[in-house]
Design a protein around this motif. Structure first.
Motif, PDB file in Angstrom:
ATOM      1  N   UNK A  45      34.715 -94.052 113.774  1.00 42.92           N
ATOM      2  CA  UNK A  45      34.578 -94.906 112.601  1.00 42.92           C
ATOM      3  C   UNK A  45      35.091 -96.302 112.917  1.00 42.92           C
ATOM      4  N   UNK A  46      34.285 -97.288 112.552  1.00 43.43           N
ATOM      5  CA  UNK A  46      34.679 -98.687 112.693  1.00 43.43           C
ATOM      6  C   UNK A  46      34.761 -99.292 111.303  1.00 43.43           C
ATOM      7  N   UNK A  47      35.957 -99.745 110.931  1.00 47.64           N
ATOM      8  CA  UNK A  47      36.178-100.409 109.650  1.00 47.64           C
ATOM      9  C   UNK A  47      36.150-101.911 109.897  1.00 47.64           C
ATOM     10  N   UNK A  48      35.269-102.616 109.182  1.00 45.91           N
ATOM     11  CA  UNK A  48      35.193-104.073 109.299  1.00 45.91           C
ATOM     12  C   UNK A  48      35.321-104.705 107.922  1.00 45.91           C
ATOM     13  N   UNK A  49      36.111-105.758 107.842  1.00 55.36           N
ATOM     14  CA  UNK A  49      36.158-106.516 106.597  1.00 55.36           C
ATOM     15  C   UNK A  49      35.655-107.936 106.800  1.00 55.36           C
ATOM     16  N   UNK A  50      35.160-108.216 107.997  1.00 56.41           N
ATOM     17  CA  UNK A  50      34.532-109.499 108.298  1.00 56.41           C
ATOM     18  C   UNK A  50      33.514-109.258 109.403  1.00 56.41           C
ATOM     19  N   UNK A  51      32.240-109.298 109.064  1.00 59.41           N
ATOM     20  CA  UNK A  51      31.180-109.031 110.038  1.00 59.41           C
ATOM     21  C   UNK A  51      31.013-110.167 111.041  1.00 59.41           C
ATOM     22  N   UNK A  52      31.249-111.380 110.616  1.00 58.75           N
ATOM     23  CA  UNK A  52      31.046-112.533 111.492  1.00 58.75           C
ATOM     24  C   UNK A  52      32.095-112.598 112.605  1.00 58.75           C
ATOM     25  N   UNK A  53      33.348-112.384 112.251  1.00 55.66           N
ATOM     26  CA  UNK A  53      34.438-112.481 113.221  1.00 55.66           C
ATOM     27  C   UNK A  53      34.972-111.131 113.679  1.00 55.66           C
ATOM     28  N   UNK A  54      34.408-110.052 113.149  1.00 57.58           N
ATOM     29  CA  UNK A  54      34.737-108.677 113.528  1.00 57.58           C
ATOM     30  C   UNK A  54      36.218-108.337 113.343  1.00 57.58           C
ATOM     31  N   UNK A  55      36.763-108.711 112.186  1.00 52.90           N
ATOM     32  CA  UNK A  55      38.130-108.304 111.860  1.00 52.90           C
ATOM     33  C   UNK A  55      38.099-106.864 111.371  1.00 52.90           C
ATOM     34  N   UNK A  56      39.073-106.084 111.850  1.00 53.68           N
ATOM     35  CA  UNK A  56      39.075-104.658 111.580  1.00 53.68           C
ATOM     36  C   UNK A  56      40.444-104.205 111.077  1.00 53.68           C
ATOM     37  N   UNK A  57      40.611-102.898 110.979  1.00 61.34           N
ATOM     38  CA  UNK A  57      41.859-102.286 110.525  1.00 61.34           C
ATOM     39  C   UNK A  57      42.348-101.324 111.592  1.00 61.34           C
ATOM     40  N   UNK A  58      43.454-101.667 112.222  1.00 64.95           N
ATOM     41  CA  UNK A  58      44.003-100.844 113.283  1.00 64.95           C
ATOM     42  C   UNK A  58      45.094 -99.913 112.785  1.00 64.95           C
ATOM     43  N   UNK A  59      45.812 -99.347 113.724  1.00 68.29           N
ATOM     44  CA  UNK A  59      46.917 -98.441 113.418  1.00 68.29           C
ATOM     45  C   UNK A  59      47.987 -99.216 112.653  1.00 68.29           C
ATOM     46  N   UNK A  60      48.517 -98.598 111.599  1.00 67.75           N
ATOM     47  CA  UNK A  60      49.533 -99.245 110.792  1.00 67.75           C
ATOM     48  C   UNK A  60      48.976 -99.939 109.560  1.00 67.75           C
ATOM     49  N   UNK A  61      47.649-100.053 109.475  1.00 65.41           N
ATOM     50  CA  UNK A  61      47.019-100.590 108.259  1.00 65.41           C
ATOM     51  C   UNK A  61      46.617 -99.408 107.388  1.00 65.41           C
ATOM     52  N   UNK A  62      46.540 -99.634 106.084  1.00 62.99           N
ATOM     53  CA  UNK A  62      46.168 -98.539 105.189  1.00 62.99           C
ATOM     54  C   UNK A  62      44.790 -97.978 105.528  1.00 62.99           C
ATOM     55  N   UNK A  63      43.738 -98.814 105.684  1.00 64.28           N
ATOM     56  CA  UNK A  63      42.422 -98.240 105.993  1.00 64.28           C
ATOM     57  C   UNK A  63      42.398 -97.530 107.348  1.00 64.28           C
TER      58      UNK A  63
END
Length: 95
Positions: A28-46
């Motif tokens: 699973x890849x969680x993205x909250x910005x498609x243009x800059x590919x910001x994601x949610x890593x370990x330690x983030x809620x998502x």
């Protein structure tokens, strides 16, 4: 308090639904910005929620909880599910 209880009930429902499922673990890849590919890593809620559900969080090895992923990494990694939580629409007609 009602919102917290509702979210907890939904989380529990998801956990119950997937418990006992066998087979290949989805990537699973969680993205909250498609243009800059910001994601949610370990330690983030998502990111932690993805792992709690029994899936592989593809940003979990990043050095921060909210990493910016490279395009090369995203293209080279097998992804089963993309969760997009950004505010901009996706797709060809997203303008």
């Amino acid at each position: 308090l009602k919102l917290t209880n509702d979210l907890e009930a939904r989380r529990q429902a998801v956990l119950e639904r997937i418990s006992g499922k066998e087979g290949r673990t989805p990537n699973v890849l969680f993205l909250y910005d498609m243009e800059n590919l910001y994601s949610a890593g370990k330690g983030s809620w998502p990111g932690d929620f993805i792992e709690m559900l029994g899936a592989n969080n593809l940003a979990s090895q990043a050095p921060s909880a909210w990493p910016q992923l490279s395009r090369e990494y995203v293209l080279a990694t097998p992804i089963d599910v993309i969760v997009y939580a950004g505010s901009k629409p996706m797709g060809r007609n997203a303008n």
